[in-house]
Write a protein that holds these residues in place. Structure first.
Motif, PDB file in Angstrom:
ATOM      1  N   ASP A   1     -13.830 -50.098-112.021  1.00 41.17           N
ATOM      2  CA  ASP A   1     -15.149 -49.464-112.001  1.00 41.17           C
ATOM      3  C   ASP A   1     -15.090 -47.946-112.141  1.00 41.17           C
ATOM      4  O   ASP A   1     -16.140 -47.290-112.120  1.00 41.17           O
TER       5      ASP A   1
ATOM      6  N   ARG B   1     -13.731 -48.816-118.487  1.00 39.56           N
ATOM      7  CA  ARG B   1     -14.148 -50.022-117.768  1.00 39.56           C
ATOM      8  C   ARG B   1     -14.079 -51.234-118.690  1.00 39.56           C
ATOM      9  O   ARG B   1     -14.526 -51.186-119.836  1.00 39.56           O
TER      10      ARG B   1
ATOM     11  N   ASN C   1     -21.462 -51.770-111.571  1.00 41.70           N
ATOM     12  CA  ASN C   1     -20.469 -50.748-111.245  1.00 41.70           C
ATOM     13  C   ASN C   1     -20.798 -50.165-109.876  1.00 41.70           C
ATOM     14  O   ASN C   1     -21.866 -49.594-109.665  1.00 41.70           O
TER      15      ASN C   1
END
Length: 398
Positions: A185, A227, A385
């Motif tokens: 994240d 990510r 996230n």
């Protein structure tokens, strides 16, 4: 698993075991999506120990073509290594085979206490990009019988190396998995700018330091890989004992639960997991039956066998398919099957078992073209996230 397939007989599958009442596999409609996974490891497949990586590669490519939902790859280190064992590095094999597949999810194993969390995180994130969102992770803690041998692989014979303690191994594994999830994240989804005019490649305000401190290591972050496409690739944990239950309930998206013919014991184990999950993170925990099997088309009676390599199910393609249907009827989300003889059992899965499950409605009829990412395929919710919205459901998952 490829080539001309023999004609299939009419669908009528009965289990003829003294331990299990006869069941017949019938065509079903309007049932929840059930998933079929394949478990491969370095030593459990008769006749193939020591073969080159191309053998395992072909098995995964064939499973992809047959419509298997995902494959897990146990890493050699978790099996303690030994004479005659295939040099199967799961992360490297996954990187090699990922670009050759189209739909199948790939979950390589990593012995978490013995691998740098940063390296595991970046390897899985890279695999997720290579496969278009089909990567996952199978973290493992070596069992008590193998912990010493596994630690010797990491240099336990060196002066000052601590003796392996189960509680310390699990604590370190839990911390490492939290760090891995934080690293996934650490880039927001729109952190990459690529503005040639201004010379800006990334928005530094959208990269986050994880600042994680483990018992014997620390990670500053952020990751060196953006990510992953899935945000959080699915994490699957195999349950063997009480320590696995606590860890899996807190950290996993999927748990693989051993089955050996005792339905009451299996139900009790699942109830314990549900209770442990109630005190853990938000979000679903998928229960998968974990079944080692050996197919014998000529066997007169199917059932469970126990030998030096553990408990496994022996039966025909018909009875194996019926067993899998029974798992679905008992509320499992899917099954992971471990073929004992890869050369014999894997083609039978393609040519006999999967078609029967497809006829029964447990698998989709069409497996052409690329599928959705692995999280969506397995029915897991999108992963927010945690740095972007700390209040979103699942954002604080370990």
């Amino acid at each position: 698993m490829q080539g001309d397939k023999p004609p299939r007989p009419a669908l009528a599958i009965a289990v003829s075991s003294s331990k299990t009442p006869p069941r017949t596999l019938r065509t079903m409609t309007s049932i929840p999506r059930f998933h079929i996974g394949l478990g491969l490891n370095a030593i459990a497949h008769e006749g193939h120990a020591g073969h080159a990586g191309s053998h395992w590669e072909q098995a995964i490519v064939d499973a992809d073509a047959a419509g298997v939902d995902f494959v897990t790859l146990d890493d050699r280190a978790g099996l303690a290594s030994g004479a005659g064992q295939s040099p199967l590095d799961a992360l490297l094999l996954a990187a090699r085979v990922g670009p050759l597949t189209r739909r199948i999810g790939i979950l390589p194993g990593a012995v978490i206490p013995l691998n740098e969390p940063f390296h595991v995180s970046t390897a899985i994130a890279t695999l997720d990009y290579v496969t278009g969102g089909r990567a996952g992770l199978l973290p493992a803690v070596p069992d008590a019988d193998r912990a010493g041998a596994v630690h010797r692989l990491a240099g336990a014979d060196l002066p000052g190396f601590p003796a392996p303690r189960r509680d310390a191994l699990y604590a370190d594994a839990a911390a490492a998995l939290r760090a891995i999830r934080l690293l996934w994240d650490s880039w927001e989804d729109d952190a990459i700018i690529r503005d040639a005019g201004s010379g800006r490649f990334i928005d530094r305000d959208k990269l986050h330091y994880v600042d994680f401190q483990g018992a014997g290591w620390s990670i500053r972050g952020p990751s060196i890989v953006p990510r992953p496409p899935q945000g959080q690739p699915p994490v699957a944990i195999g349950v063997r004992d009480d320590e696995d239950i606590a860890w899996a309930a807190k950290a996993a998206d999927i748990v693989f639960l051993p089955v050996a013919g005792d339905a009451a014991a299996e139900a009790a184990l699942r109830a314990r997991l549900r209770q442990a999950r109630a005190d853990g993170p938000a979000g679903p925990l998928r229960h998968y039956a974990d079944l080692a099997f050996s197919l014998d088309p000529l066997t007169r009676e199917d059932g469970w066998r126990d030998d030096a390599r553990g408990n496994h199910y022996v039966g025909t393609p018909d009875t194996l398919a019926a067993r899998i249907v029974d798992f679905q009827a008992r509320g499992y989300d899917g099954v992971r099957i471990h073929p004992r003889n890869l050369a014999r059992d894997l083609p039978a899965i393609d040519q006999a078992v999967l078609p029967r499950l497809r006829d029964a409605g447990l698998l989709p009829a069409n497996t052409d073209g690329p599928g959705p990412d692995l999280r969506r395929r397995l029915g897991l919710p999108p992963a927010p996230n945690r740095y972007l919205d700390a209040t979103a459901p699942g954002a604080q998952q370990s």
